[in-house]
Design a protein around this motif. Structure first.
Motif, short mmCIF file in Angstrom:
data_model
loop_
_atom_site.label_atom_id
_atom_site.label_comp_id
_atom_site.label_asym_id
_atom_site.label_seq_id
_atom_site.Cartn_x
_atom_site.Cartn_y
_atom_site.Cartn_z
N ALA A 128 152.62 111.89 30.70
CA ALA A 128 151.58 112.74 31.29
C ALA A 128 150.88 112.03 32.44
CB ALA A 128 150.57 113.13 30.22
N TYR A 169 150.97 113.46 36.02
CA TYR A 169 150.10 114.60 36.34
C TYR A 169 148.70 114.12 36.69
CZ TYR A 169 153.84 117.35 34.22
OH TYR A 169 155.03 117.90 33.92
N TRP A 170 148.21 113.13 35.93
CA TRP A 170 146.87 112.61 36.20
C TRP A 170 146.83 111.95 37.58
CZ3 TRP A 170 142.63 113.62 33.39
CH2 TRP A 170 142.82 114.11 32.09
N TRP A 200 146.73 114.59 40.18
CA TRP A 200 145.38 115.17 40.16
C TRP A 200 144.41 114.29 40.96
CZ3 TRP A 200 141.06 113.31 37.02
CH2 TRP A 200 139.98 114.18 37.02
N LEU A 215 145.02 114.62 44.63
CA LEU A 215 144.52 115.91 45.12
C LEU A 215 143.01 115.87 45.31
CD1 LEU A 215 146.60 118.44 42.98
CD2 LEU A 215 146.81 118.02 45.41
N LEU A 216 142.30 115.23 44.36
CA LEU A 216 140.84 115.15 44.49
C LEU A 216 140.46 114.31 45.70
CD1 LEU A 216 139.37 114.82 40.90
CD2 LEU A 216 139.67 116.84 42.32
N THR A 272 140.92 116.29 48.74
CA THR A 272 139.85 117.29 48.87
C THR A 272 138.61 116.67 49.51
OG1 THR A 272 140.69 118.40 46.90
CG2 THR A 272 138.47 118.98 47.61
N LYS A 298 148.65 118.61 50.16
CA LYS A 298 148.20 118.97 48.81
C LYS A 298 149.13 120.01 48.20
CE LYS A 298 143.64 119.63 48.28
NZ LYS A 298 142.35 120.23 48.72
N VAL A 355 151.51 119.85 44.79
CA VAL A 355 151.42 120.83 43.70
C VAL A 355 152.79 121.44 43.41
CG1 VAL A 355 150.49 123.08 43.04
CG2 VAL A 355 148.98 121.38 44.00
N PHE A 390 153.55 119.58 40.03
CA PHE A 390 152.98 120.48 39.02
C PHE A 390 153.96 121.62 38.73
CE2 PHE A 390 148.13 119.65 39.51
CZ PHE A 390 148.33 118.41 38.96
#
Lengths: 151, 221
Positions: free
Chosen positions: A20, A23-24, A27, A30-31, A34, A60, A64, A68
């Motif tokens: 997993a 995915y973190w 993430w 992505l943050l 942003t 981004k 994804v 994702f």
């Protein structure tokens, strides 16, 4: 047979189980992106601000879809479908923009950046109506731009 | 690997194989391809609004600058973070579905749904503010603060694209709710049976993907 092989390959890729953690990680990236786009967006960079924001958004979006949505593990057909849809989006954007950019100047809507004409008076008020909004008469009374009625 | 559902699978948790598919692999591949085709049409649906955005921005750059500065950047940024995080929990749900940990799948989708509600609540406050001050599309525009040619068009694009996006959020919530209930009740997701979780989660990522583009376009530039 080729399709069956492709299904098999895709199944194998999807079965290859990742932790997993990936995915973190995505993430987190992505943050960070942003925050970068918000900070650079607030600077109101003159010419390349939009380009930079779109490049960041594309990066981004790629993260994804690849991780994702597992496009990185999917095979030919899925990639083809997604790639073609993106190609069509680009075509749909480029063709109207090329049209607008090369038009005869008089063909642009009056009041727009590339027109010498005043915007049309749509008859909702001598001053405001020109801007295309149906400004409510009752609420415009005591604003400084509206001259006070003479008695 | 401690979950009870995982030990029970093998024969029992295999999804039904439709007669016209050669094998389960081919069936899964077909389902995935069908989902990508559907998502391609969704992308093109939003692309139409992006083209409107591009054309009117080209014609009325000042209105676009004024309009985007009038939006609440804090609320927009919070919503972006909420949606990206909900995408993470949806991706983790697929991860746990492959391991057959149905309870965790349900919890991840519940978190996703919670963040989706949060997103819609924030969106509601933004909309309410716009209805209050009058930055509305077309002839309903009556905001005194910004009077530039083309400004009602900015809000037409704003409301059309964010409302269509919010509608997708609601549909995505319905899809994920079904998967969540199944994870809690039937508990039959496992390494050979996770297509429903995967495709539902793909839809949710599309919602996130669209917002990733809408956010800078509307709020930042």
């Amino acid at each position: 047979m080729a399709i069956a092989n492709e299904s098999h390959q895709e199944e194998k890729n999807m079965d290859a189980h990742h932790g997993a953690g990936r995915y973190w990680l995505i993430w987190g990236v992505l943050l960070v992106l942003t925050v970068v786009t918000v900070v650079t967006g607030r600077m109101h960079l003159p010419s390349f601000g939009l380009l930079l924001a779109l490049v960041i958004a594309t990066v981004k979006g790629t993260l994804v879809t690849l991780y994702f949505m597992h496009l990185a593990e999917h095979r030919g057909a899925n990639r083809l479908v997604f790639g073609v849809s993106i190609l069509f989006v680009v075509l749909m954007l480029v063709i109207p923009m090329a049209d607008l950019g090369t038009r005869f100047r008089g063909a642009n809507p009056p009041g727009s950046q590339y027109s010498d004409l005043q915007p049309a008076d749509i008859g909702t008020g001598t001053q405001r109506g020109r801007f295309g909004g149906g400004v409510r008469q009752t609420e415009t009374k005591d604003t400084p731009e509206t001259p006070a009625p003479h008695h | 690997m401690q979950s009870s559902a995982h030990t029970a699978d093998g024969a029992e948790n295999l999804p039904r194989l439709a007669g016209h598919f050669a094998s389960l692999e081919v069936q899964n591949h077909a389902a995935r391809l069908g989902m990508w085709l559907f998502l391609a049409t969704e992308i093109l649906l939003f692309a139409g609004l992006f083209v409107c955005y591009g054309c009117y921005r080209f014609l009325y750059p000042e209105a676009w600058a004024a309009g985007s500065r009038s939006l609440d950047l804090t609320m927009g940024t919070v919503n972006t973070i909420v949606l990206i995080t909900s995408s993470l929990t949806a991706a983790l749900a697929v991860h746990y579905a492959k391991e057959g940990e149905n309870k965790k799948v349900g919890v991840m989708f519940a978190l996703t749904l919670l963040m989706a509600v949060g997103f819609l609540v924030i969106k509601y406050f933004e909309y309410a503010h716009k209805f209050h001050i009058g930055t509305l599309p077309g002839r309903y525009y009556h905001y005194e603060g910004i009077q530039v040619t083309g400004i009602p068009l900015y809000f037409t694009v704003y409301f059309c694209s964010t409302a269509l996006h919010a509608f997708h959020v609601v549909i995505g919530m319905a899809v994920l709710s079904v998967a969540m209930v199944r994870a809690f009740r039937k508990k039959d997701f496992g390494p050979k049976n996770y297509t429903m979780v995967e495709l539902g989660s793909m839809y949710w990522h599309l919602v996130d993907l669209v917002w990733i583009f809408l956010f800078p376009m509307l709020y930042l530039v």
